[in-house]
Design an enzyme around this catalytic site. Structure first.
Site, PDB file in Angstrom:
ATOM      1  N   GLY A  45       0.844  -1.189   0.000  1.00 32.15           N
ATOM      2  CA  GLY A  45       0.000   0.000   0.000  1.00 32.15           C
ATOM      3  C   GLY A  45       0.877   1.236   0.000  1.00 32.15           C
ATOM      4  O   GLY A  45       2.013   1.198   0.493  1.00 32.15           O
ATOM      5  N   LEU A  99       6.320   1.846   4.632  1.00 29.40           N
ATOM      6  CA  LEU A  99       7.477   2.205   3.807  1.00 29.40           C
ATOM      7  C   LEU A  99       8.114   3.512   4.274  1.00 29.40           C
ATOM      8  O   LEU A  99       9.293   3.744   4.014  1.00 29.40           O
ATOM      9  CB  LEU A  99       7.077   2.322   2.334  1.00 29.40           C
ATOM     10  CG  LEU A  99       6.606   1.013   1.680  1.00 29.40           C
ATOM     11  CD1 LEU A  99       6.143   1.274   0.255  1.00 29.40           C
ATOM     12  CD2 LEU A  99       7.691  -0.049   1.719  1.00 29.40           C
TER      13      LEU A  99
HETATM   14 NI    NI Z   1       2.264   3.435   5.820  1.00 33.31          NI
END
Ligand code: NI
Length: 186
Positions: A45, A99
């Site tokens: 995502g 991330l």
């Molecule tokens: Ni995130």
């Protein structure tokens, strides 16, 4: 084109995003770049603030996790101007990462089911209910649109334990396989 991923500490990750207008320039290009960036970083995502944008859009693709659940295969979606109408179901605690917070994985409690309304890349409206891990990933990305990060859900003591890791990330002291933008240059 792969975009640099903004790391924890960057102010844009704490800002509220704005709805995407119908005449948003180069939307298809942005979506393509977000997918390319996410795949390269091996994420499932990615939300616009993570590439430095204050736009209400995120992408998900759970295909890489299809071995855990066959229904993840081809679960690739763009969520534009999304709004979670309702959350319910049991609260579950599952480990998450992000991330923008490399090498930090922590258990996060979330409700198991969501009702969400959003537009797809053609601006077609959708009104859907998701459960389980899909609902979790969508909630994680959705929260990025409101400046919330998964570490905000941790208890004070857990947060204390990862404080030095977060400080290193803010200072750009990370070892990532993808291009990043830290608050301070290392
Ligand atoms: Ni995130």
């Amino acid at each position: 084109m792969k975009l640099p991923i903004y790391l924890y500490g960057q102010p844009v990750l704490r800002e509220k995003t704005q709805d995407i207008p119908l005449d948003y320039p180069n939307l298809a290009r942005l979506i393509e770049d977000m997918y390319e960036t996410m795949y390269h970083a091996e994420g499932v995502g990615l939300a616009a603030p993570q590439v430095g944008l204050k736009d209400r859009i995120f992408v998900v693709d759970l295909t890489p996790l299809a071995k855990d659940d066959p229904s993840f295969d081809g679960f690739k979606k763009v969520f534009i101007n999304a709004h979670i109408i309702e959350k319910d179901g049991e609260e579950k605690i599952v480990e998450e990462g992000c991330l923008s917070i490399p090498d930090v994985h922590e258990k996060v409690p979330r409700q198991n089911r969501i009702h969400i309304q959003y537009l797809d890349e053609q601006f077609n409206p959708h009104d859907e209910v998701y459960e389980g891990y899909k609902a979790r990933v969508i909630q994680h990305e959705y929260e990025h649109l409101d400046g919330i990060m998964f570490v905000d859900h941790l208890s004070g003591i857990r947060k204390q334990m990862i404080r030095s890791k977060l400080n290193r990330i803010m200072n750009g002291q990370v070892d990532c396989s993808y291009k990043v933008k830290a608050l301070k240059k290392k």
